[in-house]
Design an enzyme around this catalytic site. Structure first.
Site, PDB file in Angstrom:
ATOM      1  N   ASN A  44       0.816  -1.215   0.000  1.00  0.00           N
ATOM      2  CA  ASN A  44       0.000   0.000   0.000  1.00  0.00           C
ATOM      3  C   ASN A  44       0.850   1.265   0.000  1.00  0.00           C
ATOM      4  O   ASN A  44       1.946   1.302   0.574  1.00  0.00           O
ATOM      5  CB  ASN A  44      -1.029   0.009   1.138  1.00  0.00           C
ATOM      6  CG  ASN A  44      -0.466  -0.303   2.514  1.00  0.00           C
ATOM      7  OD1 ASN A  44       0.535  -0.998   2.649  1.00  0.00           O
ATOM      8  ND2 ASN A  44      -1.115   0.218   3.534  1.00  0.00           N
ATOM      9  N   GLU A  46       0.238   5.216   0.827  1.00  0.00           N
ATOM     10  CA  GLU A  46      -0.699   6.222   1.352  1.00  0.00           C
ATOM     11  C   GLU A  46      -0.300   7.618   0.887  1.00  0.00           C
ATOM     12  O   GLU A  46       0.745   7.816   0.261  1.00  0.00           O
ATOM     13  CB  GLU A  46      -0.754   6.106   2.889  1.00  0.00           C
ATOM     14  CG  GLU A  46      -1.310   4.751   3.302  1.00  0.00           C
ATOM     15  CD  GLU A  46      -1.572   4.604   4.793  1.00  0.00           C
ATOM     16  OE1 GLU A  46      -1.053   5.419   5.594  1.00  0.00           O
ATOM     17  OE2 GLU A  46      -2.305   3.657   5.157  1.00  0.00           O
ATOM     18  N   CYS A  55      -4.144   0.811  -2.482  1.00  0.00           N
ATOM     19  CA  CYS A  55      -4.019  -0.449  -1.757  1.00  0.00           C
ATOM     20  C   CYS A  55      -2.940  -1.329  -2.385  1.00  0.00           C
ATOM     21  O   CYS A  55      -2.579  -1.164  -3.560  1.00  0.00           O
ATOM     22  CB  CYS A  55      -5.339  -1.206  -1.781  1.00  0.00           C
ATOM     23  SG  CYS A  55      -6.623  -0.491  -0.753  1.00  0.00           S
ATOM     24  N   GLU A  57      -3.101  -4.473  -3.327  1.00  0.00           N
ATOM     25  CA  GLU A  57      -3.583  -5.267  -4.464  1.00  0.00           C
ATOM     26  C   GLU A  57      -3.626  -4.412  -5.736  1.00  0.00           C
ATOM     27  O   GLU A  57      -3.273  -4.861  -6.824  1.00  0.00           O
ATOM     28  CB  GLU A  57      -4.990  -5.814  -4.202  1.00  0.00           C
ATOM     29  CG  GLU A  57      -5.147  -6.618  -2.929  1.00  0.00           C
ATOM     30  CD  GLU A  57      -5.530  -5.758  -1.729  1.00  0.00           C
ATOM     31  OE1 GLU A  57      -4.887  -4.732  -1.475  1.00  0.00           O
ATOM     32  OE2 GLU A  57      -6.485  -6.135  -1.031  1.00  0.00           O
ATOM     33  N   CYS A  97     -10.353  -4.944   0.115  1.00  0.00           N
ATOM     34  CA  CYS A  97     -11.440  -3.959   0.125  1.00  0.00           C
ATOM     35  C   CYS A  97     -12.271  -4.109  -1.153  1.00  0.00           C
ATOM     36  O   CYS A  97     -11.881  -4.797  -2.107  1.00  0.00           O
ATOM     37  CB  CYS A  97     -10.878  -2.541   0.264  1.00  0.00           C
ATOM     38  SG  CYS A  97     -10.236  -1.849  -1.271  1.00  0.00           S
ATOM     39  N   CYS A 100     -10.569  -3.104  -4.420  1.00  0.00           N
ATOM     40  CA  CYS A 100      -9.558  -4.077  -4.848  1.00  0.00           C
ATOM     41  C   CYS A 100     -10.192  -5.345  -5.407  1.00  0.00           C
ATOM     42  O   CYS A 100      -9.636  -5.964  -6.316  1.00  0.00           O
ATOM     43  CB  CYS A 100      -8.615  -4.405  -3.701  1.00  0.00           C
ATOM     44  SG  CYS A 100      -7.492  -3.043  -3.362  1.00  0.00           S
TER      45      CYS A 100
HETATM   46  N1  THU Z   1      -5.408  -1.592   2.420  1.00  0.00           N
HETATM   47  C1  THU Z   1      -4.868  -2.340   1.410  1.00  0.00           C
HETATM   48  O1  THU Z   1      -3.713  -2.111   1.002  1.00  0.00           O
HETATM   49  N2  THU Z   1      -5.624  -3.305   0.845  1.00  0.00           N
HETATM   50  C2  THU Z   1      -6.897  -3.600   1.220  1.00  0.00           C
HETATM   51  O2  THU Z   1      -7.553  -4.406   0.569  1.00  0.00           O
HETATM   52  C3  THU Z   1      -7.457  -2.998   2.425  1.00  0.00           C
HETATM   53  C4  THU Z   1      -6.746  -1.783   2.915  1.00  0.00           C
HETATM   54  C5  THU Z   1      -4.602  -0.514   3.016  1.00  0.00           C
HETATM   55  C6  THU Z   1      -5.094   0.881   2.680  1.00  0.00           C
HETATM   56  C7  THU Z   1      -4.524   1.691   3.831  1.00  0.00           C
HETATM   57  O3  THU Z   1      -3.212   2.105   3.473  1.00  0.00           O
HETATM   58  C8  THU Z   1      -4.440   0.700   4.982  1.00  0.00           C
HETATM   59  O4  THU Z   1      -4.620  -0.593   4.426  1.00  0.00           O
HETATM   60  C9  THU Z   1      -5.471   0.932   6.066  1.00  0.00           C
HETATM   61  O5  THU Z   1      -6.737   0.988   5.510  1.00  0.00           O
END
Ligand code: THU
Length: 149
Positions: A44, A46, A55, A57, A97, A100
């Site tokens: 991920n 941010e 994210c 994925e 999520c 994704c």
């Molecule tokens: N996150 C992912 O990388 N993949 C997901 O499917 C769920 C959430 C990350 C996004 C954010 O940087 C952190 O998890 C907290 O939500």
């Protein structure tokens, strides 16, 4: 196959070390197994404008799409948790999520495979595996736009 599953989860855990997640402190790694056996990972990313976060994925699917491999996806592993040195803390499997799931579906349809998605906890103690069709039933995808038979 458990051996494939565990190797993929390890690759996802390693990728999570390269997460850029200073806001949530939650590091996620994704590992995409390609049909030829290669593994492509993502973590991920941010942003100070929180909603722009990518994210793990999504980052990984962007990598395979950019290499021309979007139709080569076979299987996926996702791991997430809070970092503690080189380890990840967390006992619950991390589920992809909604966005994704949709992004994975694009690659899965192009790959003509109902891919397995392994969702693992940071500490590796818990793994749940799903077919993507169970995570995203009745998906809208390239087939709905006539791009796939
Ligand atoms: N996150 C992912 O990388 N993949 C997901 O499917 C769920 C959430 C990350 C996004 C954010 O940087 C952190 O998890 C907290 O939500």
């Amino acid at each position: 196959m458990t051996e494939t599953r565990d190797a993929l989860i390890d690759a996802a855990r390693d990728a999570a070390r390269r997460a850029y997640a200073p806001y949530s402190g939650f590091h996620v790694g994704a590992a995409l197994l390609l049909k030829n056996g290669d593994v492509v990972t993502g973590a991920n990313v941010e942003n100070a404008s929180y909603g722009l976060t990518l994210c793990a994925e999504t980052a990984a699917v962007a990598k395979i799409a950019n290499e021309g491999w979007i139709g080569e996806l076979a299987e996926v592993a996702i791991v997430g948790g809070r970092p503690d040195g080189d380890a990840l803390i967390g006992t619950d499997p991390v589920n992809p999520c909604g966005r994704c799931r949709q992004i994975l579906n694009e690659a899965a349809e192009r790959s003509k495979t109902d891919i397995l998605v392994h969702c693992a906890s940071g500490d590796g103690s818990a793994v749940k595996s799903y077919k993507l069709s169970a995570l995203l039933p009745a998906a809208f995808g390239p087939k709905d736009l006539g791009l796939i038979d």
